[in-house]
Design a protein around this motif. Structure first.
Motif, short mmCIF file in Angstrom:
data_model
loop_
_atom_site.label_atom_id
_atom_site.label_comp_id
_atom_site.label_asym_id
_atom_site.label_seq_id
_atom_site.Cartn_x
_atom_site.Cartn_y
_atom_site.Cartn_z
N ARG A 31 -7.69 46.31 -55.35
CA ARG A 31 -8.10 47.61 -55.91
C ARG A 31 -9.44 47.42 -56.63
O ARG A 31 -9.49 47.20 -57.83
N ARG A 32 -10.52 47.50 -55.87
CA ARG A 32 -11.84 47.18 -56.42
C ARG A 32 -12.27 48.17 -57.50
O ARG A 32 -12.84 47.77 -58.52
N SER A 33 -12.02 49.44 -57.26
CA SER A 33 -12.44 50.44 -58.24
C SER A 33 -11.73 50.23 -59.57
O SER A 33 -12.33 50.36 -60.64
N TYR A 34 -10.44 49.93 -59.50
CA TYR A 34 -9.70 49.70 -60.74
C TYR A 34 -10.13 48.39 -61.40
O TYR A 34 -10.21 48.29 -62.63
N CYS A 35 -10.42 47.37 -60.59
CA CYS A 35 -10.93 46.11 -61.14
C CYS A 35 -12.25 46.35 -61.86
O CYS A 35 -12.48 45.82 -62.96
N LYS A 36 -13.10 47.17 -61.25
CA LYS A 36 -14.37 47.53 -61.89
C LYS A 36 -14.12 48.24 -63.22
O LYS A 36 -14.78 47.97 -64.22
N GLU A 37 -13.17 49.17 -63.21
CA GLU A 37 -12.86 49.90 -64.44
C GLU A 37 -12.37 48.96 -65.54
O GLU A 37 -12.78 49.07 -66.70
N LEU A 38 -11.48 48.01 -65.17
CA LEU A 38 -11.00 47.04 -66.15
C LEU A 38 -12.14 46.20 -66.70
O LEU A 38 -12.21 45.91 -67.91
N PHE A 39 -13.05 45.80 -65.83
CA PHE A 39 -14.19 45.00 -66.27
C PHE A 39 -15.07 45.78 -67.25
O PHE A 39 -15.46 45.26 -68.29
N GLU A 40 -15.37 47.04 -66.91
CA GLU A 40 -16.24 47.85 -67.77
C GLU A 40 -15.58 48.14 -69.12
O GLU A 40 -16.27 48.30 -70.13
N GLN A 41 -14.26 48.23 -69.13
CA GLN A 41 -13.54 48.49 -70.38
C GLN A 41 -13.16 47.21 -71.11
O GLN A 41 -12.46 47.25 -72.11
N GLN A 42 -13.63 46.06 -70.56
CA GLN A 42 -13.35 44.75 -71.15
C GLN A 42 -11.85 44.48 -71.24
O GLN A 42 -11.37 43.86 -72.19
N ARG A 43 -11.12 44.94 -70.23
CA ARG A 43 -9.68 44.71 -70.18
C ARG A 43 -9.29 43.78 -69.05
O ARG A 43 -8.11 43.55 -68.82
N LEU A 44 -10.27 43.24 -68.32
CA LEU A 44 -9.98 42.29 -67.25
C LEU A 44 -9.86 40.89 -67.86
O LEU A 44 -10.79 40.41 -68.52
N PRO A 45 -8.72 40.22 -67.70
CA PRO A 45 -8.57 38.87 -68.26
C PRO A 45 -9.63 37.92 -67.72
O PRO A 45 -9.90 37.91 -66.52
N VAL A 46 -10.23 37.14 -68.58
CA VAL A 46 -11.34 36.27 -68.19
C VAL A 46 -11.08 34.85 -68.66
O VAL A 46 -10.79 34.60 -69.83
N LEU A 47 -11.17 33.91 -67.71
CA LEU A 47 -11.12 32.49 -68.05
C LEU A 47 -12.52 31.93 -68.31
O LEU A 47 -12.72 31.07 -69.17
N ALA A 48 -13.48 32.42 -67.55
CA ALA A 48 -14.87 32.00 -67.71
C ALA A 48 -15.75 33.02 -67.03
O ALA A 48 -15.32 33.74 -66.13
N ILE A 49 -17.00 33.07 -67.45
CA ILE A 49 -17.96 33.97 -66.83
C ILE A 49 -19.30 33.24 -66.75
O ILE A 49 -19.69 32.53 -67.69
N ARG A 50 -19.94 33.38 -65.63
CA ARG A 50 -21.25 32.77 -65.44
C ARG A 50 -22.23 33.87 -65.01
O ARG A 50 -21.93 34.67 -64.12
N THR A 51 -23.41 33.88 -65.61
CA THR A 51 -24.42 34.89 -65.33
C THR A 51 -25.77 34.23 -65.20
O THR A 51 -26.13 33.37 -66.00
N LYS A 52 -26.51 34.65 -64.19
CA LYS A 52 -27.89 34.21 -64.03
C LYS A 52 -28.69 35.42 -63.65
O LYS A 52 -28.59 35.92 -62.54
N ASP A 53 -29.47 35.94 -64.57
CA ASP A 53 -30.20 37.17 -64.33
C ASP A 53 -31.07 37.03 -63.09
O ASP A 53 -31.84 36.07 -62.95
N ASP A 54 -30.92 38.01 -62.21
CA ASP A 54 -31.70 38.04 -60.97
C ASP A 54 -31.58 36.75 -60.18
O ASP A 54 -32.54 36.24 -59.61
N ALA A 55 -30.36 36.18 -60.18
CA ALA A 55 -30.16 34.90 -59.48
C ALA A 55 -30.22 35.09 -57.98
O ALA A 55 -29.55 35.93 -57.42
N ILE A 56 -31.05 34.32 -57.33
CA ILE A 56 -31.07 34.25 -55.87
C ILE A 56 -31.15 32.77 -55.52
O ILE A 56 -32.14 32.12 -55.81
N THR A 57 -30.07 32.24 -54.96
CA THR A 57 -30.03 30.82 -54.68
C THR A 57 -29.88 30.60 -53.19
O THR A 57 -28.88 30.98 -52.61
#
Length: 643
Positions: A531-557
């Motif tokens: 359920r991608r839309s609901y997963c997105k909603e959980l993420f935006e509401q900070q209700r998606l359980p998170v073990l780790a998160i990695r971010t690289k702005d404008d990452a293209i590898t």
């Protein structure tokens, strides 16, 4: 009346008034074609096509007037036009695959091209058997003799507009002659484009909205359109504003990313002397429209004379015509969603256009949704296509759909939205297609590519979705992993990098963030579907359980492997160019003998890289040279010889 009849009537009124003006890569006037000259060239080419007996023609031109002349020639000759992107040396294999796929779908056809594409295609074997001939139209419109042309009927097929094929085989949307006329009339009414109006556009000519705005709108109204290439805008966004200022343009149009690109990449020096006070209507479409786009663009160019209410959002599709919905007041109204800040809220796209019906429908029950209730957007009206070419199975599913309470044959758009006070707001897509910089990406394809990386990434445990940010739409990927794996940072980092590589290698996209969640955290249906839309909603509401998160702005590898950093060449100039490549392509490593084809650069990267080379080394460096000199060493040698 048909659009062909309309332009002939306008020609008698305005004689040889400029119809199209084209600009080169430096923003200088390249060609001007008046109404009378345009009609002369078009009818001559139409006569030639008619005499040869052709019925369908693929148009695969670069930006410019050759495409528009050939397009109108097909209309006059009763030849079905099939617009495609230009054939280029840099992506020839991909272009040939698309050309053959469409040739196989439409049946016997010819391909109309300019001389450059003609030379490329003449060298190729293996073209589909349905492609009867490759024709260089250069000069044909000047040499052929005009003769009697067939009588056209409103319901005759004028054009097949092929979808991108992001979710399957490309489908040809049937556009009739009466559809083109209605589309042009609708757009003229929606944006108040008249014979006194002057437009400026860099949008790709084969796109449905651009085809109507660039080619049909000025012909319908007896106005003037100034055109230049998309890659000129991408490399030098200020050229867009310069053209509007110089030609005192009243109208222009672009997708969301175009407005953001201009606002964020035009320097004060480039804007010196720019006067945008003539710009009355800025059309914005093709992607989700957020309030910060309006705010960012206006704040950047307000000092150049922009009126605060000039931007006008539109809604439409190839299947429904570019104008299904419009807000007549230029000031957009935004309604915040529960999970978004006001600055990221959706633009009001207005009410249904004349003679058009728009409803939001529960796709499961087929019941009309109440105000503010999200449903699938269905459209009925005179400009809705009669269907996809030779695709009865899909046509039965999405065209000519009936509702119990509202008369009419409706098209199921696949878009999600809601109505409020009879005005439309878009919230997403039923099939959850991701649109990044105007390109479609299917989340299922991204997820599949990631799941092939390692047995550690279980099947059906990945969700890709996009979120609106102040930098535009960004793709987030949620991935389930075991807590044992997540307990070691080096494991997370290795998987993160592999995910970035897979997304870039297979789909040429960047991921803004990868969110690692516990097993079972990604929501699914009872049948086990993500359920991608609901997963997105959980993420935006900070209700998606998170073990780790990695971010690289404008990452293209890129998928490049090496055991060590390449040493310095000992040549400061060469090292400067090497550093520029790494920065513009967001790479950690670039073997200097690697063919650039292996990196699969998109048009945005190509244009930006060429523009950076020009600015850094103070030489002329057209983006086409990146296709000719295909590796770092060859490009360096070219630059060194000219400094």
């Amino acid at each position: 009346m048909l659009i062909t009849e309309k332009i002939l009537a306008n020609c008698k009124l305005v004689n040889n008034k400029p119809l199209f003006i084209t600009l080169d890569g430096n923003g200088q006037r390249n060609k001007t074609l008046g109404y009378s000259d345009f009609i002369g060239q078009t009818l001559a080419l139409a006569s030639w096509l008619n005499a040869e007996g052709y019925k369908k023609a693929v148009l695969a031109y670069g930006p410019g007037l050759d495409f528009i002349v050939s397009f109108y020639a097909c209309l006059f000759a009763g030849v079905i036009a099939v617009p495609l992107p230009e054939i280029t040396e840099g992506k020839l294999e991909e272009d040939l695959q698309k050309l053959n796929a469409i040739g196989g779908d439409i049946g016997d056809c010819i391909v109309l091209v300019d001389n450059q594409a003609y030379q490329l295609l003449q060298q190729q074997s293996g073209l589909h058997k349905n492609i009867r001939n490759i024709i260089d139209t250069t000069g044909l419109s000047l040499l052929a003799q005009q003769q009697t042309l067939p009588v056209l009927k409103p319901d005759d097929i004028a054009c097949l507009l092929y979808t991108s094929g992001s979710t399957g085989t490309p489908k040809g949307v049937i556009i009739r002659h009466k559809d083109f006329y209605y589309n042009a009339a609708s757009l003229a009414e929606a944006c108040a484009f008249t014979s006194a109006s002057i437009g400026v556009s860099w949008m790709p000519q084969y796109h449905s909205f651009a085809l109507v705005f660039n080619a049909l709108l000025p012909a319908y109204t007896a106005g003037t359109m100034v055109l230049f290439a998309p890659y000129t805008f991408i490399a030098q966004p200020h050229r867009w504003l310069h053209a509007i200022s110089e030609y005192r343009a009243t109208h222009s149009a672009a997708p969301t990313f175009g407005y953001l690109q201009a606002a964020r990449n035009c320097t004060d020096e480039q804007l010196e002397g720019i006067d945008l006070s003539s710009w009355q209507v800025g059309l914005i479409a093709a992607e989700p429209i957020k309030s910060f786009v309006f705010d960012t663009f206006f704040k950047r160019f307000a000092a150049s004379g922009l009126e605060s209410e000039f931007l006008k959002p539109l809604y439409g599709l190839s299947e429904t015509g570019p104008i299904s919905c419009v807000r007549y007041q230029q000031a957009p109204f935004f309604k915040s969603e529960n999970t978004r800040a006001q600055s990221l809220s959706n633009a009001c796209l207005g009410s249904a256009f004349t003679d058009t019906k728009i409803v939001c429908v529960n796709p499961d029950t087929r019941q009309i949704c109440a105000d503010l209730e999200v449903g699938e957007i269905w459209v009925s009206g005179p400009s809705v296509s009669s269907g996809y070419w030779r695709n009865d199975d899909i046509n039965e599913q999405v065209f000519n759909q009936a509702l119990a309470t509202i008369p009419g044959d409706f098209f199921r758009t696949g878009d999600l939205g809601y109505l409020w006070n009879n005005e439309l707001y878009i919230t997403g897509r039923l099939k959850e297609i991701l649109i990044i910089n105007g390109k479609n990406h299917a989340p299922q394809e991204i997820e599949w590519a990631v799941q092939q990386i390692s047995p550690l990434l279980a099947n059906n445990a990945t969700a890709a979705f996009s979120v609106a940010t102040r930098e535009g739409e960004k793709i987030i990927l949620a991935q389930e992993i075991t807590e044992e794996i997540a307990s070691t940072a080096t494991n997370i980092d290795a998987i993160y990098r592999a995910i970035l590589q897979a997304a870039y290698r297979v789909h040429n996209i960047q991921l803004a963030s990868v969110v690692f969640t516990p097993v079972g955290a990604i929501p699914r249906t009872a049948g086990g579907k993500i359920r991608r839309s609901y997963c997105k909603e959980l993420f935006e509401q900070q209700r998606l359980p998170v073990l780790a998160i990695r971010t690289k702005d404008d990452a293209i590898t890129a998928n490049l492997t090496a055991t060590r950093q390449l040493p310095s060449s000992g040549n400061p100039l060469e090292d400067q160019l090497y550093a520029l490549f790494l920065k513009k392509l967001s790479l950690d490593l670039l073997p200097r003998d690697l063919e650039l084809d292996a990196i699969n650069l998109d048009s945005l990267q190509v244009a930006e890289l060429a523009a950076s080379i020009e600015a850094t080394f103070k030489i002329s460096f057209p983006s086409t040279l990146l296709f000719k000199y295909k590796n770092f060493h060859a490009i360096y040698s070219y630059i060194e010889a000219r400094i």
